[in-house]
Design a protein around this motif. Structure first.
Motif, PDB file in Angstrom:
ATOM      1  N   PHE A   1       5.785   5.053  -5.133  1.00 48.92           N
ATOM      2  CA  PHE A   1       6.389   4.737  -6.433  1.00 48.92           C
ATOM      3  C   PHE A   1       5.304   4.280  -7.407  1.00 48.92           C
ATOM      4  CE2 PHE A   1       9.236   3.558  -2.928  1.00 48.92           C
ATOM      5  CZ  PHE A   1      10.287   4.427  -3.159  1.00 48.92           C
ATOM      6  N   PRO A   2       4.344   5.130  -7.732  1.00 49.63           N
ATOM      7  CA  PRO A   2       3.191   4.698  -8.530  1.00 49.63           C
ATOM      8  C   PRO A   2       3.538   4.189  -9.920  1.00 49.63           C
ATOM      9  CG  PRO A   2       3.258   7.098  -8.341  1.00 49.63           C
ATOM     10  CD  PRO A   2       4.275   6.553  -7.383  1.00 49.63           C
ATOM     11  N   ALA A   3       4.692   4.568 -10.456  1.00 49.47           N
ATOM     12  CA  ALA A   3       5.047   4.138 -11.808  1.00 49.47           C
ATOM     13  C   ALA A   3       5.800   2.812 -11.826  1.00 49.47           C
ATOM     14  CB  ALA A   3       5.895   5.207 -12.493  1.00 49.47           C
ATOM     15  N   ASN A   4       6.102   2.246 -10.653  1.00 54.74           N
ATOM     16  CA  ASN A   4       6.998   1.093 -10.623  1.00 54.74           C
ATOM     17  C   ASN A   4       6.459  -0.159  -9.924  1.00 54.74           C
ATOM     18  OD1 ASN A   4       9.748   2.030 -11.757  1.00 54.74           O
ATOM     19  ND2 ASN A   4       9.174   3.693 -10.388  1.00 54.74           N
ATOM     20  N   VAL A   5       5.329  -0.064  -9.238  1.00 55.13           N
ATOM     21  CA  VAL A   5       4.944  -1.211  -8.411  1.00 55.13           C
ATOM     22  C   VAL A   5       3.504  -1.665  -8.621  1.00 55.13           C
ATOM     23  CG1 VAL A   5       6.679  -0.819  -6.628  1.00 55.13           C
ATOM     24  CG2 VAL A   5       4.494   0.353  -6.464  1.00 55.13           C
ATOM     25  N   ASN A   6       2.987  -1.541  -9.849  1.00 53.49           N
ATOM     26  CA  ASN A   6       1.678  -2.137 -10.140  1.00 53.49           C
ATOM     27  C   ASN A   6       1.667  -3.625  -9.819  1.00 53.49           C
ATOM     28  OD1 ASN A   6      -0.135  -0.160 -10.899  1.00 53.49           O
ATOM     29  ND2 ASN A   6       0.420  -0.229 -13.055  1.00 53.49           N
ATOM     30  N   VAL A   7       2.814  -4.274 -10.027  1.00 57.07           N
ATOM     31  CA  VAL A   7       2.934  -5.704  -9.745  1.00 57.07           C
ATOM     32  C   VAL A   7       2.582  -6.001  -8.293  1.00 57.07           C
ATOM     33  CG1 VAL A   7       4.644  -7.533  -9.428  1.00 57.07           C
ATOM     34  CG2 VAL A   7       4.588  -6.256 -11.551  1.00 57.07           C
ATOM     35  N   ALA A   8       3.024  -5.151  -7.374  1.00 60.46           N
ATOM     36  CA  ALA A   8       2.765  -5.366  -5.957  1.00 60.46           C
ATOM     37  C   ALA A   8       1.281  -5.333  -5.652  1.00 60.46           C
ATOM     38  CB  ALA A   8       3.503  -4.319  -5.119  1.00 60.46           C
TER      39      ALA A   8
ATOM     40  N   GLU B   1       0.834  -1.202   0.000  1.00 62.37           N
ATOM     41  CA  GLU B   1       0.000   0.000   0.000  1.00 62.37           C
ATOM     42  C   GLU B   1       0.874   1.260   0.000  1.00 62.37           C
ATOM     43  OE1 GLU B   1      -3.888   1.615   2.372  1.00 62.37           O
ATOM     44  OE2 GLU B   1      -2.350   0.595   3.533  1.00 62.37           O
ATOM     45  N   GLU B   2       1.886   1.288   0.867  1.00 66.90           N
ATOM     46  CA  GLU B   2       2.775   2.443   0.913  1.00 66.90           C
ATOM     47  C   GLU B   2       3.621   2.535  -0.347  1.00 66.90           C
ATOM     48  OE1 GLU B   2       6.356   4.363   3.690  1.00 66.90           O
ATOM     49  OE2 GLU B   2       5.455   2.431   4.223  1.00 66.90           O
ATOM     50  N   ALA B   3       4.030   1.382  -0.877  1.00 60.75           N
ATOM     51  CA  ALA B   3       4.887   1.367  -2.065  1.00 60.75           C
ATOM     52  C   ALA B   3       4.204   2.017  -3.261  1.00 60.75           C
ATOM     53  CB  ALA B   3       5.297  -0.061  -2.400  1.00 60.75           C
TER      54      ALA B   3
END
Length: 272
Positions: free
Chosen positions: A188-195, A182-184
């Motif tokens: 870093f909205p452009a990098n962690v859609n995978v999470a 959630e914090e990630a």
């Protein structure tokens, strides 16, 4: 099964590749009916190339019965709400929107129209969902990227990586983030859609651990998933190749969308 009328909202590199794939390889299950984009010139250009109309997002939702969202995490929530209000199915690529808009997930769960999340740049979400039913004790994702992919130049001030068992790193690797998914996605909205996709398959973004590592000697982006439920363990490493047309985009992420569309337009459904 009748053919589905499919519309794509978002005509960037991924949207165009998806549109071409649907036209050329999924035509037995669905028909590409329309495209749309925030920048109308992009939609007109792609529509002309494919021989389909370039419409507004609202018109695509009205005209099609299956919509693919390929826009941004900021734009995604309003499109999902519009599709649900119209009783239409939608496939979301910008899954970070579920974290950026904290009401959206509850609305989707209470709604009547299906909202689909593709597996994206990772594998094993079916195994994670199975372990969730067994009672997940822990779920974590470690993503390794080159500093430039994270918008970083100098990483020397970042801490060294501790407890990296089973993860291949260089001595120059540094830990950029260690916290919840959630914090990630907020940081870093452009990098962690995978999470976010992983967290939705598991216990949720706030209970899924995310580590982001910058490694200047990394050959490319790598994802390490670790899930535990009692005596059951699932460990997955994914190294998604980049698309030749767009070095920043994962080929696995792109192809996960037509794989999902194929599932939705076939009588035989394979667990995914």
């Amino acid at each position: 099964m009748a053919k589905r009328r499919l519309g794509i909202i978002g005509c960037g590199a991924i949207g165009r590749l998806l549109a071409l794939y649907v036209r050329d390889r999924l035509s037995d299950g669905c028909t590409l009916a329309a495209v749309s984009s925030r920048t109308r010139e992009h939609a007109v250009r792609l529509g002309t190339e494919l021989g389909v109309p370039a419409l507004s997002p609202e018109e695509v939702i009205a005209e099609c019965d299956l919509i693919v969202e390929a826009t941004s995490a900021m734009a995604m929530p309003s499109l999902v709400r519009a599709a649900m209000a119209a009783g239409k199915e939608i496939i979301c690529l910008s899954v970070g929107g579920f974290v950026l808009d904290d009401r959206l997930l509850g609305e989707v769960r209470a709604g009547k129209s299906p909202v689909h999340v593709p597996s994206g740049a990772i594998a094993g979400l079916d195994g994670v969902r199975a372990l969730r039913e067994a009672g997940l004790d822990s779920l974590s994702l470690t993503t390794v990227k080159r500093p430039a992919s994270l918008g970083l130049e100098d990483i020397s001030a970042l801490p060294c990586v501790q407890n990296a068992e089973g993860i291949s790193l260089s001595a120059e690797a540094r830990l950029l983030f260690d916290g919840s998914a959630e914090e990630a996605i907020r940081r870093f909205p452009a990098n962690v859609n995978v999470a976010v996709a992983l967290a939705l398959a598991g216990p949720g973004p706030e209970k899924t651990r995310m580590r982001l590592i910058a490694d200047p000697l990394a050959e490319g982006t790598r994802h390490y998933i670790s899930a535990r439920a009692g005596a059951c363990a699932l460990d997955i490493t994914t190294s998604p190749a980049a698309l030749p047309e767009n070095p920043r985009s994962s080929a696995l992420a792109m192809y996960s969308v037509p794989a999902l569309i194929r599932q939705l337009t076939r009588q035989l459904k394979i667990a995914s």
